[in-house]
Design an enzyme around this catalytic site. Structure first.
Site, PDB file in Angstrom:
ATOM      1  N   THR A  32       0.807  -1.219   0.000  1.00  0.00           N
ATOM      2  CA  THR A  32       0.000   0.000   0.000  1.00  0.00           C
ATOM      3  C   THR A  32       0.840   1.269   0.000  1.00  0.00           C
ATOM      4  OG1 THR A  32      -0.115  -0.145   2.409  1.00  0.00           O
ATOM      5  CG2 THR A  32      -1.922  -1.127   1.167  1.00  0.00           C
ATOM      6  N   ARG A 153      -7.180  13.928   4.188  1.00  0.00           N
ATOM      7  CA  ARG A 153      -5.874  14.328   3.665  1.00  0.00           C
ATOM      8  C   ARG A 153      -5.269  13.205   2.827  1.00  0.00           C
ATOM      9  NH1 ARG A 153      -0.723  14.824   7.731  1.00  0.00           N
ATOM     10  NH2 ARG A 153       0.939  15.170   6.192  1.00  0.00           N
ATOM     11  N   PRO A 157      -0.539  11.375  -3.619  1.00  0.00           N
ATOM     12  CA  PRO A 157      -1.540  11.246  -4.683  1.00  0.00           C
ATOM     13  C   PRO A 157      -1.308  10.055  -5.605  1.00  0.00           C
ATOM     14  CG  PRO A 157      -0.892  13.539  -4.425  1.00  0.00           C
ATOM     15  CD  PRO A 157       0.044  12.725  -3.571  1.00  0.00           C
ATOM     16  N   THR A 159       0.179   6.986  -5.034  1.00  0.00           N
ATOM     17  CA  THR A 159      -0.208   5.699  -4.459  1.00  0.00           C
ATOM     18  C   THR A 159      -1.678   5.686  -4.055  1.00  0.00           C
ATOM     19  OG1 THR A 159       0.607   6.418  -2.287  1.00  0.00           O
ATOM     20  CG2 THR A 159       2.117   5.155  -3.671  1.00  0.00           C
ATOM     21  N   LYS A 226      -8.036   9.671   6.466  1.00  0.00           N
ATOM     22  CA  LYS A 226      -9.148   8.742   6.669  1.00  0.00           C
ATOM     23  C   LYS A 226      -8.881   7.366   6.080  1.00  0.00           C
ATOM     24  CE  LYS A 226     -12.884  12.139   7.025  1.00  0.00           C
ATOM     25  NZ  LYS A 226     -14.184  12.578   6.456  1.00  0.00           N
ATOM     26  N   GLU A 230     -10.275   0.706   1.339  1.00  0.00           N
ATOM     27  CA  GLU A 230     -11.527   0.020   1.010  1.00  0.00           C
ATOM     28  C   GLU A 230     -12.534   0.873   0.253  1.00  0.00           C
ATOM     29  OE1 GLU A 230      -9.957  -3.009   3.700  1.00  0.00           O
ATOM     30  OE2 GLU A 230      -9.980  -0.843   3.878  1.00  0.00           O
TER      31      GLU A 230
END
Length: 270
Positions: A32, A153, A157, A159, A226, A230
């Site tokens: 990630t 926030r 950008p 990834t 946040k 998902e």
């Protein structure tokens, strides 16, 4: 929408004698981009360039930290790293040399997370899909998709967009391909591996675009993150199902929307 949670985490940040900084946190990067995100978070909090920050993760000796899951990883870890940086900045004296062993500050967000105001926090998204339905075979093909999200926030950008698009592709799998079918005789699952379990491949993925809106800062959240793990999946299957309804006039209440189900459902346009 998808809940924006946070887990208690600990972190340590060291100011090194050579002018660099080392971040230590028992985070996990499962693809990630956690290392990159935490490097950027730490650099921003330290007010230095990212190339002066080294991030070490994946070591239980660093103390407990939240898991990589539930769209909580980056938010939880960034909170701990930011808190450690704030403590370190208070201990550093401008212009004073850093000793050879460095200066280390540690954080533990357990009390802060427990003290969060009890209210709903979510990432949000709206997804749009265009599909084509073969009237002879019942096959559904996605032609294009667009997702617009609000996830607080955005740290990186590049990834973040990759995760959102990846989630939407997973949503194509959910809508049209993925299905767990149990063998009544053995109790096992048909298609127990990727040779037999259908997922979206390159041929199934058309133009998929993702973008986001700047969210309103949460006064209770010191990092404003946040999570995007998902939210890209949420809504994708529904958008595709709605597009199939628009093409055929028939609602599908069960996934995946297989060709045989489309043909059996019929409708004025199939």
């Amino acid at each position: 929408s998808f809940p924006a949670g946070a887990l208690p985490s600990t972190a340590a940040v060291t100011a090194e004698a050579d002018g660099t900084f080392t971040v230590r946190i028992a985070a996990a990067d499962i693809g990630t981009g956690a290392r990159t995100a935490l490097t950027l978070v730490a650099a921003d909090a330290l007010r230095v360039e990212p190339d002066r920050v080294r991030v070490r993760i994946g070591d239980s000796d660093f103390g407990p930290a939240g898991i990589a899951g539930g769209s909580m990883g980056t938010r939880s870890w960034a909170w701990a790293v930011t808190a450690a940086v704030e403590e370190l900045r208070e201990r550093l004296v401008p212009g004073a040399p850093v000793p050879p062993e460095g200066i280390t500050a540690r954080s533990d967000t357990t009390a802060a997370v427990a003290g969060l105001a009890q209210k709903e926090r979510h990432s949000f998204g709206a997804q749009f899909a265009e599909v084509a339905v073969d009237v002879t075979t019942g096959e559904v093909r996605v032609r294009r998709m667009l997702g617009i999200f609000s996830a607080g926030r955005i740290v990186n950008p590049l990834t973040a967009r990759g995760q959102l698009v990846g989630g939407m592709v997973w949503g194509i799998s959910m809508a049209l391909h993925e299905e767990a079918v149990r063998d009544g005789a053995s109790g096992g699952l048909y298609g127990p591996d990727l040779a037999g379990y259908h997922v979206a491949t390159h041929a199934d993925v058309p133009v998929v675009e993702a973008d986001w809106l700047e969210g309103t800062p949460d006064p209770d959240d010191p990092v404003g993150i946040k999570g995007v793990g998902e939210i890209g999946i949420v809504g994708a299957a529904a958008a595709i199902a709605n597009a199939v309804w628009h093409a055929t006039g028939v609602r599908h209440r069960h996934l995946p929307i297989r060709p045989d189900r489309v043909l059996r459902a019929g409708g004025p346009r199939v």
